[in-house]
Every structure is written in C-alpha cells, then in structure tokens.
Design an enzyme around this catalytic site. Structure first.
Site, mmCIF file in Angstrom:
data_model
loop_
_atom_site.group_PDB
_atom_site.id
_atom_site.type_symbol
_atom_site.label_atom_id
_atom_site.label_comp_id
_atom_site.label_asym_id
_atom_site.label_seq_id
_atom_site.Cartn_x
_atom_site.Cartn_y
_atom_site.Cartn_z
ATOM 1 N N HIS A 1 0.808 -1.220 0.000
ATOM 2 C CA HIS A 1 0.000 0.000 0.000
ATOM 3 C C HIS A 1 0.844 1.274 0.000
ATOM 4 O O HIS A 1 0.344 2.368 -0.223
ATOM 5 C CB HIS A 1 -0.948 -0.012 1.212
ATOM 6 C CG HIS A 1 -2.245 0.690 0.957
ATOM 7 N ND1 HIS A 1 -2.406 1.690 0.016
ATOM 8 C CD2 HIS A 1 -3.471 0.538 1.518
ATOM 9 C CE1 HIS A 1 -3.638 2.124 0.013
ATOM 10 N NE2 HIS A 1 -4.322 1.436 0.909
ATOM 11 N N ARG A 2 2.138 1.136 0.231
ATOM 12 C CA ARG A 2 2.989 2.326 0.148
ATOM 13 C C ARG A 2 3.194 2.738 -1.309
ATOM 14 O O ARG A 2 3.550 3.873 -1.601
ATOM 15 C CB ARG A 2 4.367 2.046 0.774
ATOM 16 C CG ARG A 2 4.304 1.820 2.265
ATOM 17 C CD ARG A 2 5.642 1.310 2.793
ATOM 18 N NE ARG A 2 6.013 0.034 2.191
ATOM 19 C CZ ARG A 2 7.147 -0.605 2.437
ATOM 20 N NH1 ARG A 2 8.021 -0.084 3.268
ATOM 21 N NH2 ARG A 2 7.407 -1.764 1.869
#
Ligand code: CAO
Length: 568
Positions: free
Chosen positions: A541-542
């Site tokens: 998700h980064r």
C-alpha cells in the site's frame, strides 16, 4: 577420606577483598581447579579455585565477608591420596605464590613492591609498562579505557586485562597525556610489555617504591630498559592496585564476562542484580532472553529503522509484543521434535520480515477462463499429436504459463506493480522477470522466468517445467532464483479458493491463484456455467492503492477472458 582447609592464596597486594560470589555449597562435588568463590577489590576480581577434587563439607565465608591471604574459605573432604597431596601447604594453604600450582592460576594481582612499569626521562616521554601481574602469562586486553590525547592521572586505570580466572585493571604509573597507545583490544600482554607513552608530566615515584623496586624487580627493570635505548633514568612505582574507583567497567566476575562474550552480550547494557549491582550469570541469561523475545523488533529495526522507530514509539519497547508462548507440549501428549529444513529457515526469516514490514492488502477476484481453458486443452491435444508424429517434443501447457504472459501485459499497463521502493523513490523495472512459487519436499522455492515478455507460451511452459524440476531436486542455482520483478503463487493444481500471498520483497505485489471451478455466472438473462479462476492479488500500500489494484485485477481478468487482448 580426610578434611582439608581451603584458604585464600597469595592475592598479591590486596589487604582485604570482599567475597562477592559463592560458586559452591555444602555437599557439592568439585574438581581440582574448579572455582569456589569470587573475590573482588575495587580494581580486580578473581575466582579462587579448589586445590583438590573433593566434596564441600562446610563453607567458612558468607557473601560480603572480607578475606585476605590465608583466610579460611571452606572445608573440603578429599580422598586420602588427594588429601595427602593437598595437605601440603603449597596446595591446600597456598601462601607463597611460586610454590603453589593453585596460586599460579589465581594470583593475578601485582605484588606490592615488585614492579617497574615506568621508564622516564624527566618531564619528557614516559613509558608505561605492564607491572608484575603475578604468575600470569599472555593475559588478554579486554578493555582499553583511554585514548591518545587523554590526560591521565597517576594510578588511573588504563586497560583491563583478563585471564580465565581473573580480571584486573592496570593503572598508570605516571600522570601525563597519552601520546601513543601500544596495545589494543584482544592483544596478549605480559609483564614488562609497553602499554603507552605519556608526555607532558613527570612520572610519579616514591622513595619507598624506588627502594622496593630495587630490591624486588631487578629483572623487570632491566627488561624495560633494554627495550628503550636512550633512557636517562629508570624510576619505579609500586605496581599496587590503587584505590581509585573503577572506571566504567561493569562489575562481573571473569567467568560471567566470558559467558557474556560467548553470547555476544554487551555487559554494560546488563543490569546487575548481585551484591552492589554485580552482574551474575542469571543477569546475562535474563538479558539474552529479553533480546531473543525482542528478536522481531530487532529484525524490524535492522530491515527498516523508520518502521521500527514508528512502532517503538507506542511503548518504547519495539513492537510491544508479548513474548512468544512457551509451552511444554509433552505435557499434553507424545511429541517429536524435528529441525526445520535449511530452506524453511531461510524462507521463514524472509517471510516474517516481509509480513511485518509491508503494509500489504489483498484483493480477491474471479475471472472467466472458459475459453482460455478450451484453447489450452486443444493446444495440449495438438502438442500430443505432433509429438506422436515426431514433429515436436511433447510440451504440456498449464494455466500458469498463460497467467505469466497475462501478468506481463498487466504489468506493462500498470508499471508500479513492476517496481521496487528505494527510500523515497520508486525503481521502475523495464524487464519482466516473473517468479513462480514451487512446492518442493524441502519447502517453498521461487524460480524465475527471465524476460517473460520476450517468450511465447510454449517456451515459458518448457522453462517452467525445467525450473520446477530443478527446484524439487534442490538443484536451482542462485541466478535462477533471483531478479524477479513480480511473483505468481499458484495452488491451482492442488485446490482451494482464495488465499493471501506474502509479497516477496523488494517486489511490491504478488498474485495468488487457486483452482478454477465451474460457477453459475449471470449473463443478464440467465445463469451460464463458466469456468472461473480465483485470483488473490496482494500489494504494497505504500506503492499501490486500492483502485489501482482493482484495475489490475480487472484488466488481468479481461486478458484471461479473451487472450487476444495481449496483442493489443
Ligand atoms: N485450476 C484448475 N486446475 C489447475 C489450475 C487451476 N488454476 N492450475 C493447474 N491446474 C491443473 C493442471 O492443469 C494440471 O492438471 P492435469 O494434471 O489434469 O493436466 C494439474 O493441475 C497440476 O498442475 P501442476 O501443478 O503440475 O502445474 P502448474 O503449472 O499449475 O504449477 C508449479 C507448477 C511448479 C507452480 C506447481 O507444481 C507448484 O509447485 N505449485 C505450488 C505452489 C505453491 O506452493 N504456492 C504456495 C506458495 S505460499 O506457500
């Protein structure tokens, strides 16, 4: 059997030392040379060993007692032959150092007036040498307390040396500024060895010391002088252990220090619970246990300091996890213990790091592979036929080969899925090396199909077959397992519906595939039986957000639904 008295041997210049550890108790069987108690002055600690093998009958000292040479420590019951030998003064009551084998092992402390450890030229450079440290040879420098440029006082400790039975601090025989240090950690030193050269201040010597040295230390003096050619004067100071407070070295007996060194435990970080804050074996063990239970935090801290720092911000203790449960399974039923395979140990450590450090999300989806499966089956039939007629070698194509090709197309359309994080930047890879998880008898391995974008389904199938066989035979080379930019984990040949694969760092996404099944799919008018393939896409998700992940899966589904799209 007879009883012998074990007394404090010649401990050098010490008037009185405190008993800080009792290493045996009545009833214990001890070997000759086994340590019985530890005593300590403010500058040295030493273990006093038994001169004979036997059974401890009675302890004559308690913790905190002050003892001196000749003090009775304990009564030992020994076999008569032992007793006869031990009864000799040298062994049982080891007063004169040179007569006692026992004393040779335990009398580390420099005798009062026997050493010359300074050779000086007025106010010029002063050589500081190892004083008479008793019968010890080749003692190891375990701590260097000063550095070049430091101003030192007379009798300030310069280094700590240690044998297997004693540790002691060696003081400076003069005041001055350290110009050169002649020893480093781990060096072995002996009496007369040059430790440091001081300058700036005249050495300190007392008349008494000079007299004493003249009487007691002639050989040492000549050795020192011989080592330094142009000396104007030879001065001596008593090499007694000074009464200054110890400088920084944590209190621990030599055996505890050794134990800590073997475990790699930094003693200055260990909290001592013994007498006067002394560090015991138990303290070292407790420290090790706390470090081990914090191993996950350490792993996180090493792999990504920022993440660990953020996590530790919550309670100041890493991730603040409670310790791993320790269960004696045998209490509940029969058990067998088996070591993990080498591959499991390696992959386990990687999986743990990736699971902890990556904020991973998994999107599940289904895609319609009815037509693709029909094409795959007919392709395999054709391959079989042409193999029979000798035109081609028989190549079996499985859904995974199509998946690899379809993923390459999706990675090209959504390049962040084919990237890696590098600090605050993304590295976009312009190659498409696809790893695939292979189940082997020794555990999970991930061989890599290199340049999958440049290969056809047949070639990918052939390579996959070869790499999977090598993986199962344990013959994959490192080059065949590295460099992947994206990974697929297929359980399609086995079963299941969905799972959450763990990203193979430094990749940023992974596709999990399960077994396709015929499902009723609504076409707007009626339910149709369609072959549906379950997909599970895990993403970092980064780097990727949920919308991009949903689009990736939709696009992948479109390609697998109509493979002609790969050509577009
Ligand atoms: N749906 C339905 N059937 C499938 C399928 C799917 N998604 N994928 C494969 N199959 C079928 C194949 O067509 C083949 O059928 P036939 O024997 O009838 O022809 C059968 O399942 C076996 O396929 P396979 O497993 O030999 O071949 P593959 O190309 O699908 O997979 C490999 C190769 C090496 C990836 C696989 O053998 C393997 O090791 N899978 C396990 C991977 C794994 O452990 N993943 C988990 C990682 S996390 O711990």
């Amino acid at each position: 059997m007879s009883l012998i008295e074990i007394k404090v041997p010649d401990i050098g210049d010490f008037d009185e030392v405190a008993v800080i550890e009792l290493l045996v108790k009545p009833g214990d069987t001890v070997k000759a040379e086994q340590s019985l108690i530890t005593v300590e002055s403010d500058k040295a600690s030493m273990e006093i060993p038994s001169s004979s093998a036997g059974v401890v009958k009675e302890l004559k000292v308690a913790l905190g007692d002050k003892v001196r040479q000749g003090s009775l420590l304990l009564l030992l019951e020994v076999a008569d032959t032992e007793g006869a030998a031990a009864a000799a003064p040298a062994a049982a009551v080891p007063a004169p150092a040179q007569e006692s084998k026992t004393n040779q092992a335990v009398a580390p402390v420099p005798p009062a007036q026997s050493a010359i450890n300074v050779v000086a030229t007025g106010a010029g450079p002063v050589e500081v040498r190892v004083p008479d440290i008793g019968d010890f040879k080749d003692v190891t420098v375990i701590e260097v307390m000063v550095k070049v440029g430091d101003a030192v006082r007379f009798e300030q400790s310069l280094i700590t040396v240690e044998s297997d039975k004693a540790s002691m601090e060696i003081p400076s025989s003069a005041a001055g500024v350290i110009k050169e240090l002649k020893v480093k950690l781990g060096d072995k030193v002996n009496i007369g060895d040059l430790l440091a050269i001081l300058e700036g201040t005249a050495p300190v010597a007392t008349a008494a010391a000079a007299q004493a040295s003249a009487a007691a230390a002639a050989p040492v003096a000549s050795a020192a002088v011989a080592a330094v050619a142009p000396v104007a004067a030879v001065l001596a100071v008593p090499a007694h252990i000074p009464t200054l407070a110890p400088l920084g070295l944590p209190h621990a007996s030599p055996s505890v220090r050794k134990f800590a060194r073997e475990l790699g435990v930094p003693l200055d970080e260990v909290k001592g619970t013994g007498l006067k804050g002394r560090i015991t074996d138990n303290d070292v063990q407790a420290f090790t246990r706390s470090v081990m239970s914090g191993a996950i935090q350490t792993l996180a801290a090493q792999a990504q300091p920022k993440a660990a720092a953020a996590a530790s911000g919550t309670d100041g203790a890493g991730l603040g996890l409670i310790p791993w449960p320790k269960v004696d399974f045998a209490k509940f039923g029969p058990v067998e213990r088996k070591e993990l395979s080498r591959i499991k140990k390696i992959s386990g450590a990687n999986l743990l790091r990736n699971a902890i450090l990556i904020p991973a999300v998994t999107n599940h989806d289904d895609c319609d592979i009815t037509d693709l499966e029909a094409f795959r089956v007919s392709t395999n039939l054709e391959n079989e036929k042409s193999a029979k007629t000798g035109v081609n070698a028989s190549v079996k194509v499985t859904m995974l080969a199509f998946l690899i090709k379809a993923c390459v197309a999706a990675l090209k359309k959504y390049p962040e899925f084919n990237s890696s994080l590098d600090g605050d930047a993304l590295i976009y890879k312009q190659y498409y090396h696809i790893g695939f998880a292979a189940d082997t008898p020794n555990g999970l391995m991930v061989p890599v199909i290199k340049d999958a974008d440049q290969k056809g389904i047949m070639q990918i199938s052939v390579e996959m077959g070869e790499l999977a066989k090598k993986a199962r035979d344990g013959k994959l080379s490192p080059a065949e397992m590295t460099g992947a930019s994206f990974t697929i984990s297929s359980l399609g040949g086995i079963g299941g519906r969905y799972f959450t694969p763990i990203i193979n760092a430094p990749e940023v996404s992974i596709l999990g595939v399960c077994r396709s099944t015929i499902q009723p799919v609504w076409d707007g008018k009626a339910f149709q039986p369609r072959l549906m393939l379950p997909l599970s896409l895990t993403w970092d998700h980064r780097v990727i957000d949920g919308a991009a992940a949903a689009r990736f899966n939709v696009y992948l589904g479109q390609i697998l639904g109509d493979f002609r799209r790969v050509l577009l």
